[in-house]
Design a protein around this motif. Structure first.
Motif, short mmCIF file in Angstrom:
data_model
loop_
_atom_site.label_atom_id
_atom_site.label_comp_id
_atom_site.label_asym_id
_atom_site.label_seq_id
_atom_site.Cartn_x
_atom_site.Cartn_y
_atom_site.Cartn_z
N ASN A 1 42.12 -41.55 -73.55
CA ASN A 1 40.88 -41.22 -72.85
C ASN A 1 41.08 -40.97 -71.36
OD1 ASN A 1 39.32 -41.36 -75.16
ND2 ASN A 1 39.08 -43.57 -74.97
N SER A 2 42.19 -41.43 -70.81
CA SER A 2 42.44 -41.21 -69.39
C SER A 2 43.63 -40.28 -69.15
CB SER A 2 42.69 -42.55 -68.69
OG SER A 2 43.86 -43.16 -69.23
N CYS A 3 44.16 -39.71 -70.21
CA CYS A 3 45.35 -38.86 -70.10
C CYS A 3 44.98 -37.52 -69.47
CB CYS A 3 45.96 -38.64 -71.48
SG CYS A 3 47.43 -37.62 -71.46
N ASN A 4 45.74 -37.14 -68.45
CA ASN A 4 45.44 -35.87 -67.77
C ASN A 4 46.16 -34.69 -68.42
OD1 ASN A 4 48.04 -36.35 -66.95
ND2 ASN A 4 47.55 -36.55 -64.77
N SER A 5 46.95 -34.93 -69.45
CA SER A 5 47.65 -33.81 -70.09
C SER A 5 47.27 -33.63 -71.56
CB SER A 5 49.16 -34.00 -69.98
OG SER A 5 49.57 -35.18 -70.63
N VAL A 6 46.41 -34.48 -72.09
CA VAL A 6 46.07 -34.40 -73.51
C VAL A 6 45.42 -33.07 -73.86
CG1 VAL A 6 43.78 -35.49 -73.42
CG2 VAL A 6 45.19 -35.70 -75.47
#
Length: 142
Positions: free
Chosen positions: A104-109
């Motif tokens: 939920n906080s991943c900037n590359s997902v």
């Protein structure tokens, strides 16, 4: 993501059987020779496809294999998922994959999801019939 020889050869075998659809079943030896594969390796590819219902197995001295469905009804994605598992580039966006605590906080997902969606779109919208059509089109051009 790399597709293994199992996945690549599996698609090739299925195209061969699609080209011979409604022409009876093909012996393991003939399929192996047509793809220049060992029968032993071919068995490792054919067994999961048979168990998944994509191929019908005929037993006995005149036995062999045939497609269980029409070539237009078998997608490349279906074959690859049976032989390879998930086609996702990373586990956190895989079907039935592990969830990442940072999802939920991943900037590359978003990148991984877009790659997965693009791969799924291609392989799920390409049937064995489409591959045969492309092959025939290329033969007529060259």
């Amino acid at each position: 993501m790399l597709i293994s020889t199992k996945g690549r050869y599996g698609v090739m075998i299925m195209v061969y059987l699609a080209e011979n659809y409604n022409k009876g079943h093909k012996p393991l030896k003939e399929i192996a020779a047509s793809q220049e594969l060992s029968e032993k390796y071919l068995e490792q590819i054919i067994n999961p496809l048979t168990k998944a219902g994509l191929l019908t197995s005929y037993r006995g001295s005149q036995g062999g294999y045939a497609l269980a469905k029409a070539p237009a009804d078998v997608s490349v994605g279906e074959i690859l998922r049976i032989l390879e598992g998930s086609l996702a580039p990373v586990y956190c966006v895989a079907e039935n994959g592990e969830t990442c605590e940072k999802l939920n906080s991943c900037n590359s997902v978003v990148v991984w999801k877009k790659i997965k969606d693009a791969i799924d779109n291609v392989v799920d919208n390409m049937s064995l019939s489409d591959l045969i059509d492309e092959e025939n089109k290329n033969k007529n051009i060259g």
